[in-house]
Design a protein around this motif. Structure first.
Motif, mmCIF file in Angstrom:
data_model
loop_
_atom_site.group_PDB
_atom_site.id
_atom_site.type_symbol
_atom_site.label_atom_id
_atom_site.label_comp_id
_atom_site.label_asym_id
_atom_site.label_seq_id
_atom_site.Cartn_x
_atom_site.Cartn_y
_atom_site.Cartn_z
ATOM 1 N N ALA A 210 79.652 35.047 3.710
ATOM 2 C CA ALA A 210 79.500 36.311 4.436
ATOM 3 C C ALA A 210 79.742 37.517 3.531
ATOM 4 O O ALA A 210 79.051 38.539 3.652
ATOM 5 N N ARG A 211 80.718 37.436 2.631
ATOM 6 C CA ARG A 211 81.023 38.581 1.775
ATOM 7 C C ARG A 211 79.913 38.816 0.758
ATOM 8 O O ARG A 211 79.499 39.966 0.530
ATOM 9 N N VAL A 212 79.427 37.747 0.126
ATOM 10 C CA VAL A 212 78.328 37.895 -0.827
ATOM 11 C C VAL A 212 77.081 38.388 -0.105
ATOM 12 O O VAL A 212 76.376 39.291 -0.583
ATOM 13 N N ARG A 213 76.802 37.816 1.059
ATOM 14 C CA ARG A 213 75.617 38.224 1.826
ATOM 15 C C ARG A 213 75.674 39.704 2.184
ATOM 16 O O ARG A 213 74.664 40.415 2.105
ATOM 17 N N SER A 214 76.845 40.201 2.537
ATOM 18 C CA SER A 214 76.989 41.605 2.917
ATOM 19 C C SER A 214 76.662 42.536 1.751
ATOM 20 O O SER A 214 75.890 43.493 1.895
ATOM 21 N N SER A 215 77.214 42.252 0.565
ATOM 22 C CA SER A 215 76.946 43.124 -0.583
ATOM 23 C C SER A 215 75.518 42.982 -1.073
ATOM 24 O O SER A 215 74.886 43.977 -1.471
ATOM 25 N N THR A 324 79.492 41.974 -5.466
ATOM 26 C CA THR A 324 78.867 40.658 -5.610
ATOM 27 C C THR A 324 79.571 39.833 -6.682
ATOM 28 O O THR A 324 79.830 38.637 -6.498
ATOM 29 N N ALA A 325 79.901 40.472 -7.818
ATOM 30 C CA ALA A 325 80.577 39.748 -8.894
ATOM 31 C C ALA A 325 81.961 39.262 -8.463
ATOM 32 O O ALA A 325 82.386 38.165 -8.830
ATOM 33 N N ARG A 326 82.668 40.050 -7.676
ATOM 34 C CA ARG A 326 84.008 39.664 -7.226
ATOM 35 C C ARG A 326 83.972 38.492 -6.237
ATOM 36 O O ARG A 326 84.868 37.652 -6.233
ATOM 37 N N ASN A 327 82.950 38.473 -5.399
ATOM 38 C CA ASN A 327 82.921 37.497 -4.319
ATOM 39 C C ASN A 327 82.121 36.242 -4.649
ATOM 40 O O ASN A 327 82.253 35.231 -3.949
ATOM 41 N N ALA A 328 81.295 36.285 -5.699
ATOM 42 C CA ALA A 328 80.511 35.112 -6.078
ATOM 43 C C ALA A 328 81.418 34.055 -6.709
ATOM 44 O O ALA A 328 82.503 34.370 -7.218
ATOM 45 N N PRO A 329 81.005 32.778 -6.696
ATOM 46 C CA PRO A 329 81.784 31.744 -7.384
ATOM 47 C C PRO A 329 81.966 32.106 -8.859
ATOM 48 O O PRO A 329 80.991 32.455 -9.534
ATOM 49 N N PRO A 330 83.200 32.068 -9.387
ATOM 50 C CA PRO A 330 83.456 32.541 -10.757
ATOM 51 C C PRO A 330 82.592 31.870 -11.814
ATOM 52 O O PRO A 330 82.204 32.507 -12.798
ATOM 53 N N GLN A 331 82.272 30.580 -11.624
ATOM 54 C CA GLN A 331 81.525 29.860 -12.649
ATOM 55 C C GLN A 331 80.038 30.208 -12.628
ATOM 56 O O GLN A 331 79.288 29.763 -13.506
ATOM 57 N N ALA A 332 79.591 31.007 -11.640
ATOM 58 C CA ALA A 332 78.157 31.292 -11.515
ATOM 59 C C ALA A 332 77.879 32.772 -11.316
ATOM 60 O O ALA A 332 76.833 33.140 -10.791
ATOM 61 N N VAL A 333 78.796 33.642 -11.758
ATOM 62 C CA VAL A 333 78.617 35.078 -11.561
ATOM 63 C C VAL A 333 77.314 35.555 -12.190
ATOM 64 O O VAL A 333 76.540 36.310 -11.586
ATOM 65 N N GLY A 334 77.044 35.115 -13.418
ATOM 66 C CA GLY A 334 75.829 35.552 -14.105
ATOM 67 C C GLY A 334 74.576 35.168 -13.347
ATOM 68 O O GLY A 334 73.645 35.979 -13.191
ATOM 69 N N SER A 335 74.525 33.953 -12.855
ATOM 70 C CA SER A 335 73.333 33.479 -12.144
ATOM 71 C C SER A 335 73.164 34.186 -10.804
ATOM 72 O O SER A 335 72.043 34.538 -10.408
ATOM 73 N N VAL A 336 74.262 34.394 -10.078
ATOM 74 C CA VAL A 336 74.178 35.081 -8.791
ATOM 75 C C VAL A 336 73.719 36.521 -8.970
ATOM 76 O O VAL A 336 72.846 37.008 -8.238
ATOM 77 N N LEU A 337 74.273 37.227 -9.957
ATOM 78 C CA LEU A 337 73.842 38.599 -10.228
ATOM 79 C C LEU A 337 72.374 38.640 -10.621
ATOM 80 O O LEU A 337 71.620 39.533 -10.206
ATOM 81 N N LEU A 382 76.433 46.257 4.946
ATOM 82 C CA LEU A 382 77.653 46.484 4.175
ATOM 83 C C LEU A 382 78.874 46.736 5.054
ATOM 84 O O LEU A 382 80.012 46.592 4.598
ATOM 85 N N TRP A 383 78.659 47.093 6.313
ATOM 86 C CA TRP A 383 79.744 47.563 7.167
ATOM 87 C C TRP A 383 80.940 46.614 7.243
ATOM 88 O O TRP A 383 82.089 47.070 7.221
ATOM 89 N N PRO A 384 80.763 45.276 7.316
ATOM 90 C CA PRO A 384 81.938 44.399 7.359
ATOM 91 C C PRO A 384 82.845 44.559 6.138
ATOM 92 O O PRO A 384 84.084 44.508 6.282
ATOM 93 N N LEU A 385 82.286 44.763 4.955
ATOM 94 C CA LEU A 385 83.112 44.955 3.759
ATOM 95 C C LEU A 385 83.810 46.310 3.795
ATOM 96 O O LEU A 385 84.949 46.439 3.332
ATOM 97 N N VAL A 386 83.140 47.318 4.336
ATOM 98 C CA VAL A 386 83.766 48.646 4.475
ATOM 99 C C VAL A 386 84.960 48.547 5.419
ATOM 100 O O VAL A 386 86.045 49.073 5.128
ATOM 101 N N GLN A 387 84.804 47.858 6.540
ATOM 102 C CA GLN A 387 85.891 47.699 7.495
ATOM 103 C C GLN A 387 87.050 46.921 6.887
ATOM 104 O O GLN A 387 88.228 47.245 7.126
ATOM 105 N N ALA A 388 86.723 45.906 6.087
ATOM 106 C CA ALA A 388 87.776 45.105 5.454
ATOM 107 C C ALA A 388 88.595 45.960 4.497
ATOM 108 O O ALA A 388 89.830 45.853 4.435
ATOM 109 N N GLU A 389 87.944 46.840 3.724
ATOM 110 C CA GLU A 389 88.671 47.729 2.810
ATOM 111 C C GLU A 389 89.537 48.713 3.577
ATOM 112 O O GLU A 389 90.646 49.025 3.161
ATOM 113 N N ARG A 390 89.031 49.217 4.677
ATOM 114 C CA ARG A 390 89.805 50.162 5.475
ATOM 115 C C ARG A 390 91.062 49.507 6.020
ATOM 116 O O ARG A 390 92.149 50.107 6.020
#
Length: 394
Positions: A210-215, A324-337, A382-390
């Motif tokens: 959900a977090r990756v999908r939102s960003s 996206t980089a923060r929420n993607a699986p660490p071993q695949a950040v480059g590929s996800v980006l 993006l709204w769910p991530l904005v609400q989470a930060e708030r």
């Protein structure tokens, strides 16, 4: 265990290398007026050449993502090889410039290798800056924005510099950028070990997490607007300006995105990446909606509108990449980006083709507001991530 301090030279080197490498993007666009005069090409040739490079970039990002190139091979090495290859393609374009079919092929190849420069540069930054990534990517993508906008400055200078000098100079700059990054920036301490298998499940997080999908969906809304705005700005300015004055003004309007990228990164350290991205996306969307009024406003308000739009239309991009980089699986950040870039640029091509075809029949003041569809849908995603930060800051 706290992260050791990042050496001071790392970020300036990354920014310089990214600027140098991505200058390949519009190397031919900058000299097109000269080529049109010498070779008799129609104006439509510029759009075809631009689309050829964009399609090359999409193909490259798909290949790099599906094969996990940036996660299986040292990113510094990928960046170096692609910077040298992109420079070689630009030299090839210069050598065969009179053959339009060959030029299209060289520009497609250049776009393909840019897939190993822009997203890979973000991957390297994400390895070094586990904290403060939004600020680092703000400067890094700001370099991309300035490099892209520099095509207009080069066009303004084309009356004093011969076009072969400009093309070969850009090629040399890109090659030097790749060498500089490889020689001056080592592997980040504690970087995730390179994977040896393809990361299909990690790539699927674009829609399963959900977090990756939102960003990612927010980024796609941003891409609907961004490059089409860049294409339309010279047409908007042409209602009041012409010649070198138009080119310099376009450079300053589009280059103002550096302020949004760098300033947004600084604010994100205190406010959060999702809220910064949301604020800038909302502002650029409002600029789209203001077009019917702003197109006929007095000069001071007209240029203030364009500058605000230029600042915010690019300024949210680093924060989407950060999320996206923060929420993607660490071993695949480059590929996800990289896969995210691929889909985003596909959306941008569809938007450009649609709006440019309509610009011949629909007044710009009535057409531009429809660009706001992208920011509106992006804000919704993006709204769910904005609400989470708030909630965390509250």
């Amino acid at each position: 265990m706290t992260q050791p301090p990042v050496p001071r030279h790392v970020l300036p080197v990354l920014v310089l290398a990214q600027f140098a490498g991505t200058s390949l993007w519009f190397a031919v666009n900058a000299v097109m007026p000269d080529l049109q005069r010498e070779l008799g090409w129609p104006t439509a040739a510029l759009g075809t050449l631009t689309a050829s490079l964009q399609f090359g970039f999409i193909a490259g990002t798909l290949v790099f993502a599906l094969l996990a190139i940036a996660d299986r091979i040292a990113p510094r090495r990928v960046f170096l090889v692609c910077a040298l290859a992109g420079a070689a393609c630009t030299v090839g374009a210069w050598a065969m410039v009179s053959d339009y079919t060959a030029l299209l092929a060289w520009r497609f190849a250049t776009g393909f290798f840019l897939a190993g420069i822009y997203p890979v540069g973000m991957k390297i930054a994400a390895q070094w800056y586990t904290r403060g990534l939004g600020a680092a990517l703000g400067l890094l993508i700001g370099a991309l924005v300035l490099g892209s906008a520099s095509a207009h400055a080069l066009r303004a200078l084309s009356g004093t510099l011969p076009w072969p000098t400009l093309m070969l100079g850009v090629a040399a700059m890109a090659a030097l950028g790749g060498v500089l990054l490889y020689a001056a920036v080592g592997d980040a301490p504690g970087a995730v070990a390179r994977v040896t298998t393809l990361q299909w499940r990690a790539l699927a997080t674009l829609w399963t997490d959900a977090r990756v999908r939102s960003s990612v969906l927010g980024y796609f809304g941003h891409m609907w607007e961004l490059y089409t705005m860049w294409v339309l700005v010279p047409l908007i300015l042409a209602t009041r300006l012409q010649g070198a004055t138009l080119s310099w003004t376009a450079f300053f309007v589009l280059g103002a995105g550096v302020i949004g990228c760098a300033g947004g990164g600084w604010v994100a350290l205190r406010w959060g990446s999702a809220r910064v991205a949301g604020a800038q996306l909302a502002t650029s969307g409002l600029c789209c909606l203001a077009a019917p009024w702003a197109m006929h406003a007095p000069d001071a308000l007209f240029y203030a509108w364009l500058l605000l739009w230029g600042v915010t239309v690019s300024g949210d991009s680093p924060q989407f990449s950060t999320l996206t980089a923060r929420n993607a699986p660490p071993q695949a950040v480059g590929s996800v980006l990289t896969l995210t870039n691929s889909i985003g640029f596909g959306i941008s091509i569809a938007s450009i083709l649609l709006f440019v075809s309509l610009a011949d029949r629909v007044p710009l003041g009535q057409l531009v507001p429809w660009l706001a569809l992208g920011p509106a849908l992006g804000l919704w995603a993006l709204w769910p991530l904005v609400q989470a930060e708030r909630s965390r800051s509250g």
